[in-house]
Design an enzyme around this catalytic site. Sequence first.
Site: not given
Length: 145
Positions: A17, A57, A65, A93, A99, A110, A120, A123, A134
Amino acid sequence: MENEEEWNMERTLSIIKPDGVKRALAGEVIRRFEQAGIRIAAMKMLHLTKARAMAFYAVHRERPFYESLTDFMSSGPIVVMVLEAEGVIQRNRDLMGATNFKDAAPGTIRHDFATDIEQNVVHGSDGPDTAQTEIAFFFSSLEMV
Ligand code: IDP
Ligand code: MG
């Protein structure tokens, strides 16, 4: 099985990100994937427009958010990658961590680098269907090696 190596071979979408790119964490994140034996099948850097971030998203459009998240995701360049390995959707993950960095286990990306529940660093697709959607959002089949 004719070829056991291809058993459960998966692809997933990873994004470093804007906070991760700005803070020069791209190399460290990629190193962790490589170290884990995960193959990078495609990679590029790009800067999402607000509209493209909102489309990516869209599943979160009702969340409080959403506005802030899509502002953040369009605030600077990102690195998008297709990761390939056995069980890579869950493995990615696991490498990312929860998250909220405050809940993330030590040694996860993270936990080690995130500063904020929104900013964070990474993704990762959360299942086979989202992985497929995606990946197709960012890459054509010709861009994957
Ligand atoms: P994930 O990235 O771990 O899959 P999601 O629930 O899909 O988490 O949320 C997508 C992204 O939205 C998160 O990575 C984070 O950047 C942001 N986000 C999630 N929950 C919150 C929140 O409560 N406040 C602010 N941002 C959030
Ligand atoms: Mg998610």
